[in-house]
Scaffold this active site. Structure first.
Site, PDB file in Angstrom:
ATOM      1  N   TYR A 187       0.640  -1.159  -0.028  1.00  0.00           N
ATOM      2  CA  TYR A 187      -0.140   0.086   0.140  1.00  0.00           C
ATOM      3  C   TYR A 187       0.962   1.224  -0.149  1.00  0.00           C
ATOM      4  O   TYR A 187       0.773   2.217  -1.095  1.00  0.00           O
ATOM      5  CB  TYR A 187      -0.855   0.005   1.193  1.00  0.00           C
ATOM      6  CG  TYR A 187      -1.537   1.171   1.675  1.00  0.00           C
ATOM      7  CD1 TYR A 187      -2.331   1.760   0.468  1.00  0.00           C
ATOM      8  CD2 TYR A 187      -1.814   1.658   2.789  1.00  0.00           C
ATOM      9  CE1 TYR A 187      -3.035   2.943   0.842  1.00  0.00           C
ATOM     10  CE2 TYR A 187      -2.428   2.743   3.214  1.00  0.00           C
ATOM     11  CZ  TYR A 187      -3.215   3.557   2.118  1.00  0.00           C
ATOM     12  OH  TYR A 187      -3.772   4.613   2.462  1.00  0.00           O
ATOM     13  N   LEU A 244      12.899 -11.450   1.640  1.00  0.00           N
ATOM     14  CA  LEU A 244      14.138 -10.470   1.971  1.00  0.00           C
ATOM     15  C   LEU A 244      14.832 -11.587   2.940  1.00  0.00           C
ATOM     16  O   LEU A 244      16.183 -11.222   2.989  1.00  0.00           O
ATOM     17  CB  LEU A 244      13.443  -9.472   3.171  1.00  0.00           C
ATOM     18  CG  LEU A 244      13.102  -8.037   2.495  1.00  0.00           C
ATOM     19  CD1 LEU A 244      13.113  -7.079   3.786  1.00  0.00           C
ATOM     20  CD2 LEU A 244      14.377  -7.586   1.794  1.00  0.00           C
ATOM     21  N   LYS A 304       2.092  -6.203   9.137  1.00  0.00           N
ATOM     22  CA  LYS A 304       1.740  -5.057   9.875  1.00  0.00           C
ATOM     23  C   LYS A 304       0.420  -5.132  10.433  1.00  0.00           C
ATOM     24  O   LYS A 304      -0.262  -4.326  11.148  1.00  0.00           O
ATOM     25  CB  LYS A 304       1.455  -4.033   8.802  1.00  0.00           C
ATOM     26  CG  LYS A 304       0.336  -4.127   7.730  1.00  0.00           C
ATOM     27  CD  LYS A 304       0.123  -3.150   7.063  1.00  0.00           C
ATOM     28  CE  LYS A 304      -0.910  -3.587   6.047  1.00  0.00           C
ATOM     29  NZ  LYS A 304      -1.541  -2.355   5.133  1.00  0.00           N
ATOM     30  N   SER A 345       6.489   2.915  13.239  1.00  0.00           N
ATOM     31  CA  SER A 345       5.017   3.156  13.371  1.00  0.00           C
ATOM     32  C   SER A 345       4.878   3.828  14.684  1.00  0.00           C
ATOM     33  O   SER A 345       5.648   3.873  15.511  1.00  0.00           O
ATOM     34  CB  SER A 345       4.371   1.791  13.426  1.00  0.00           C
ATOM     35  OG  SER A 345       3.229   1.983  13.909  1.00  0.00           O
ATOM     36  N   ALA A 346       3.922   4.671  14.651  1.00  0.00           N
ATOM     37  CA  ALA A 346       3.496   5.406  16.040  1.00  0.00           C
ATOM     38  C   ALA A 346       3.236   4.551  17.035  1.00  0.00           C
ATOM     39  O   ALA A 346       3.184   5.069  18.249  1.00  0.00           O
ATOM     40  CB  ALA A 346       2.258   6.310  15.640  1.00  0.00           C
ATOM     41  N   TYR A 391       3.957  -6.851  17.229  1.00  0.00           N
ATOM     42  CA  TYR A 391       4.169  -6.116  15.744  1.00  0.00           C
ATOM     43  C   TYR A 391       4.789  -4.848  16.215  1.00  0.00           C
ATOM     44  O   TYR A 391       6.028  -4.322  15.643  1.00  0.00           O
ATOM     45  CB  TYR A 391       2.756  -5.820  15.235  1.00  0.00           C
ATOM     46  CG  TYR A 391       2.966  -4.433  14.208  1.00  0.00           C
ATOM     47  CD1 TYR A 391       3.721  -4.804  12.861  1.00  0.00           C
ATOM     48  CD2 TYR A 391       2.369  -3.065  14.593  1.00  0.00           C
ATOM     49  CE1 TYR A 391       3.674  -3.653  12.006  1.00  0.00           C
ATOM     50  CE2 TYR A 391       2.520  -2.167  13.668  1.00  0.00           C
ATOM     51  CZ  TYR A 391       3.271  -2.406  12.476  1.00  0.00           C
ATOM     52  OH  TYR A 391       3.382  -1.251  11.361  1.00  0.00           O
ATOM     53  N   LYS A 442       8.877  -3.320  15.332  1.00  0.00           N
ATOM     54  CA  LYS A 442       9.230  -2.039  14.811  1.00  0.00           C
ATOM     55  C   LYS A 442      10.407  -1.266  15.829  1.00  0.00           C
ATOM     56  O   LYS A 442      11.251  -0.652  15.492  1.00  0.00           O
ATOM     57  CB  LYS A 442       8.009  -0.907  14.890  1.00  0.00           C
ATOM     58  CG  LYS A 442       7.009  -1.633  13.775  1.00  0.00           C
ATOM     59  CD  LYS A 442       7.481  -1.209  12.376  1.00  0.00           C
ATOM     60  CE  LYS A 442       6.813  -1.709  11.386  1.00  0.00           C
ATOM     61  NZ  LYS A 442       7.354  -1.940  10.209  1.00  0.00           N
ATOM     62  N   ASN A 454      -8.703  -2.021   9.942  1.00  0.00           N
ATOM     63  CA  ASN A 454      -8.508  -0.420  10.262  1.00  0.00           C
ATOM     64  C   ASN A 454      -9.687   0.266   9.752  1.00  0.00           C
ATOM     65  O   ASN A 454     -10.592  -0.262   8.978  1.00  0.00           O
ATOM     66  CB  ASN A 454      -7.403  -0.039   9.453  1.00  0.00           C
ATOM     67  CG  ASN A 454      -5.973  -0.964  10.001  1.00  0.00           C
ATOM     68  OD1 ASN A 454      -5.577  -1.292   9.248  1.00  0.00           O
ATOM     69  ND2 ASN A 454      -5.581  -0.531  11.172  1.00  0.00           N
ATOM     70  N   ARG A 462      -7.526   9.846  16.349  1.00  0.00           N
ATOM     71  CA  ARG A 462      -6.203   9.312  15.502  1.00  0.00           C
ATOM     72  C   ARG A 462      -5.998  10.527  14.720  1.00  0.00           C
ATOM     73  O   ARG A 462      -6.726  11.451  13.975  1.00  0.00           O
ATOM     74  CB  ARG A 462      -6.325   8.202  14.839  1.00  0.00           C
ATOM     75  CG  ARG A 462      -6.658   6.895  15.682  1.00  0.00           C
ATOM     76  CD  ARG A 462      -5.537   6.423  16.410  1.00  0.00           C
ATOM     77  NE  ARG A 462      -5.837   5.172  17.179  1.00  0.00           N
ATOM     78  CZ  ARG A 462      -6.576   5.110  18.255  1.00  0.00           C
ATOM     79  NH1 ARG A 462      -6.983   6.226  19.030  1.00  0.00           N
ATOM     80  NH2 ARG A 462      -6.985   3.828  18.949  1.00  0.00           N
ATOM     81  N   ARG A 470     -12.294  -1.934  21.756  1.00  0.00           N
ATOM     82  CA  ARG A 470     -11.426  -2.975  21.035  1.00  0.00           C
ATOM     83  C   ARG A 470     -10.255  -2.902  22.105  1.00  0.00           C
ATOM     84  O   ARG A 470      -9.550  -2.224  22.405  1.00  0.00           O
ATOM     85  CB  ARG A 470     -10.769  -2.657  19.699  1.00  0.00           C
ATOM     86  CG  ARG A 470     -10.157  -3.514  19.083  1.00  0.00           C
ATOM     87  CD  ARG A 470      -9.784  -3.174  17.383  1.00  0.00           C
ATOM     88  NE  ARG A 470      -9.094  -2.003  17.414  1.00  0.00           N
ATOM     89  CZ  ARG A 470      -8.725  -1.414  16.324  1.00  0.00           C
ATOM     90  NH1 ARG A 470      -9.264  -2.268  15.077  1.00  0.00           N
ATOM     91  NH2 ARG A 470      -8.127  -0.338  16.034  1.00  0.00           N
ATOM     92  N   PRO A 471      -9.990  -4.460  22.487  1.00  0.00           N
ATOM     93  CA  PRO A 471      -8.688  -4.374  23.417  1.00  0.00           C
ATOM     94  C   PRO A 471      -7.575  -3.860  22.986  1.00  0.00           C
ATOM     95  O   PRO A 471      -7.271  -3.968  21.758  1.00  0.00           O
ATOM     96  CB  PRO A 471      -8.786  -5.998  23.642  1.00  0.00           C
ATOM     97  CG  PRO A 471      -9.901  -6.431  23.210  1.00  0.00           C
ATOM     98  CD  PRO A 471     -10.551  -5.525  22.034  1.00  0.00           C
TER      99      PRO A 471
END
Ligand code: NAD
Ligand code: UD1
Length: 342
Positions: free
Chosen positions: A17, A65, A90, A130-131, A154, A158, A204, A236, A297-298
Site C-alpha cells: 500500500y 528478504l 503489519k 510506526s507510531a 508487531y 518496529k 482498520n 487518531r 477494542r482491546p
C-alpha cells in the site's frame, strides 16, 4: 534528486500500500527504482497500475528478504544509492497470535537486508516504523524524544528494528538512516488506480468504512464511545498516503546530507474522532455509513496524534491534504475497484 546525479533506489515491499504510492512519487520525481517484494500481502497487478500511472517500466524481483542469497544477487545486478524499506507484516492482532512469524519476517528480514547492504556498501536507509512504538503511556502530541514502549509483537518488531538500525549507524559512521514513525495512513492515489487492498475483513477504520459504503459490509462497528475525547470515540492522526509518500522523498534526501540515525513522525498533527471521520466521509462521497456503537477494542487507546515540528523544521515536510481529500480519494479507489486488485 542530488544535483544532476541519477539515483537508483531499492524499494522493499514496493508492491504494498504505502510502497506503491511512494514508488509513483519517486518515478515522477526522476528516481529509478527496483522493487523487491514476495507478494505475501500484495499482488503483481499493482506493478502494472504503477506503470500505467507513471508511463515507466519498473524492475521487480519476486524475492523474500530473508533469502540472503537471492537478495545479494539483486544487489550484485544493480547499483543502489539507498534503500527504502517497507517490507514487513503489519497486522497487530495477527502478531499477537503468531509472534514468531512477526519476529521472523520483520526482524530477521531487516537483519538480512542490513547485512547485505553493509556487504555491498549501500549505507543509506529509510525505514517504515510506526507510531505504535510510543506505546500507551505517552500523552499526545507525541514527540520523537518520548520514551518508547510496545503493547504487541508487531510494535516490538518496529522498536527492535529501530534499535538495530541505530546500532548500525553507531558502529559505522558512513551509514545514514531515517526511521519514519507513521501515524494512520489512509486515502489513495488521486487516479483511483492504486490504493489499500486489505485481505479479508479490514482491521482498520478507513478500509472498513469504504467497504460499508460499497455494500460489502452492512455497518461499521464503532469501538467505544466512552473515551475521554470530544465525542467519546477514539481520536487518531490520519494522514494521506500521498503526503506520506512525499515524506519518503524528503527523508531519503535527508540521508544524503546527514550521517547517523534520525527519527521523524509523519502525521498531520491533528486528531479526528471516529464519528468525525464518518461525517467527513459521508459529506465527501455523498454516501451513508450506518454504524453501531460497540464495546472498546482491546489494546486501543483514546487519543494518538503527532507532534510534527521536527519533520517540518528538519525534513522541510508538512502534510498538505485534509480529511475531506483523504475520504474522496479512498472512495474513488474503492468505487473504481470494488474487489481491489483482483
Ligand atoms: P503492505 O502489507 O501493503 O506492504 C508491505 C509489502 O511488503 C507487501 O507488498 C508484502 O508483500 C511485502 N513483504 C512483506 N514481507 C516481505 C518479505 N519478507 N520479503 C519481501 N516482501 C515482503 O503494508 P503497508 O501498509 O504498505 O506498510 C508498509 C510498511 O509500513 C510496513 O512495514 C508497515 O509495518 C509500516 N506501517 C504501516 C502502517 C499502515 O497503517 N499501513 C502504519 C505504520 C507503519
Ligand atoms: C492500528 C494499529 C497500529 C497501527 C495503525 C496504523 C491496532 C490495535 N493498532 O492503529 O498499531 O500503527 O493501525 O496502521 O490495530 N475503529 C472502529 N471500528 C473499526 C476499526 C477501527 O471504531 O472497525 C476505531 C478504532 O477503535 C480507533 C480508530 O478507529 O479508535 C482507528 O483504528 P485503526 O484504523 O484500526 O487504527 P489504530 O487503532 O490507530
Amino acid at each position: 534528486m542530488e544535483g544532476d546525479k541519477w539515483m537508483n533506489l531499492l524499494i522493499t515491499g514496493g508492491a504494498g500500500y504505502i510502497g506503491s504510492h511512494t514508488v509513483v512519487r519517486l518515478l515522477e520525481s526522476g528516481y529509478d527504482v527496483v522493487i523487491v517484494d514476495n507478494y505475501m500481502n500484495s499482488k503483481p497487478e499493482v506493478i502494472k497500475r504503477i506503470e500505467r500511472i507513471t508511463e515507466k517500466r519498473i524492475k521487480v524481483y519476486e524475492v523474500d528478504l530473508r533469502d540472503s542469497v537471492a537478495l545479494e544477487q539483486v544487489f550484485c545486478e544493480n547499483h543502489f544509492d539507498g534503500v527504502i524499506h517497507f517490507a514487513g507484516l503489519k497486522a497487530v492482532g495477527e502478531s499477537v497470535d503468531f509472534p514468531l512469524d512477526y519476529y521472523d519476517n520483520n526482524v530477521v528480514g531487516t537483519l538480512v537486508l542490513l547485512k547485505v547492504m553493509e556487504k555491498c556498501q549501500v549505507q543509506n536507509i529509510v525505514f517504515s516504523s510506526s507510531a505504535t512504538v510510543y506505546g500507551d503511556k505517552n500523552q499526545s502530541p507525541l514527540v520523537e524524544t518520548m520514551p518508547l514502549s510496545t503493547t504487541n509483537p508487531y510494535g516490538t518488531t518496529k522498536w527492535m528494528i529501530e534499535e538495530m538500525i541505530k546500532d548500525v549507524t553507531y558502529a559505522n559512521p558512513n551509514w545514514s538512516a531515517v526511521n519514519l514513525r507513521y501515524f494512520n495512513p489512509i486515502g489513495a492515489h488521486p487516479s483511483g488506480m492504486i490504493g489499500e487492498d486489505p485481505n479479508g475483513i479490514p482491521n482498520n477504520l478507513m478500509p472498513y468504512i469504504t467497504q460499508v459504503a460499497i455494500g460489502k459490509r452492512d455497518y461499521l462497528s464503532v469501538f467505544g464511545n466512552d473515551y475521554d475525547t470530544i465525542d467519546g470515540t477514539g481520536v487518531r492522526d490520519y494522514i494521506h498516503v500521498m503526503d506520506l509518500a512525499e515524506g519518503h522523498l524528503k527523508a531519503f534526501d535527508y540521508t544524503l546530507k546527514h550521517k547517523g540515525c534520525h527519527v521523524f513522525n509523519l502525521g498531520t498533527g491533528k486528531g479526528h474522532s471516529v464519528l468525525e471521520v464518518i461525517r467527513f466521509f459521508e459529506k465527501a462521497t455523498k454516501t451513508q455509513i450506518p454504524y453501531q456503537i460497540e464495546k472498546r477494542r482491546p489494546g486501543d487507546i483514546a487519543t494518538c496524534y503527532a507532534s510534527v515540528n521536527k519533520a517540518e523544521k528538519d525534513l522541510k515536510w508538512k502534510a498538505k491534504f485534509d480529511m475531506f481529500k483523504m475520504c474522496e480519494d479512498a472512495w474513488r479507489w474503492q468505487s473504481k475497484n470494488p474487489n481491489g486488485f483482483e
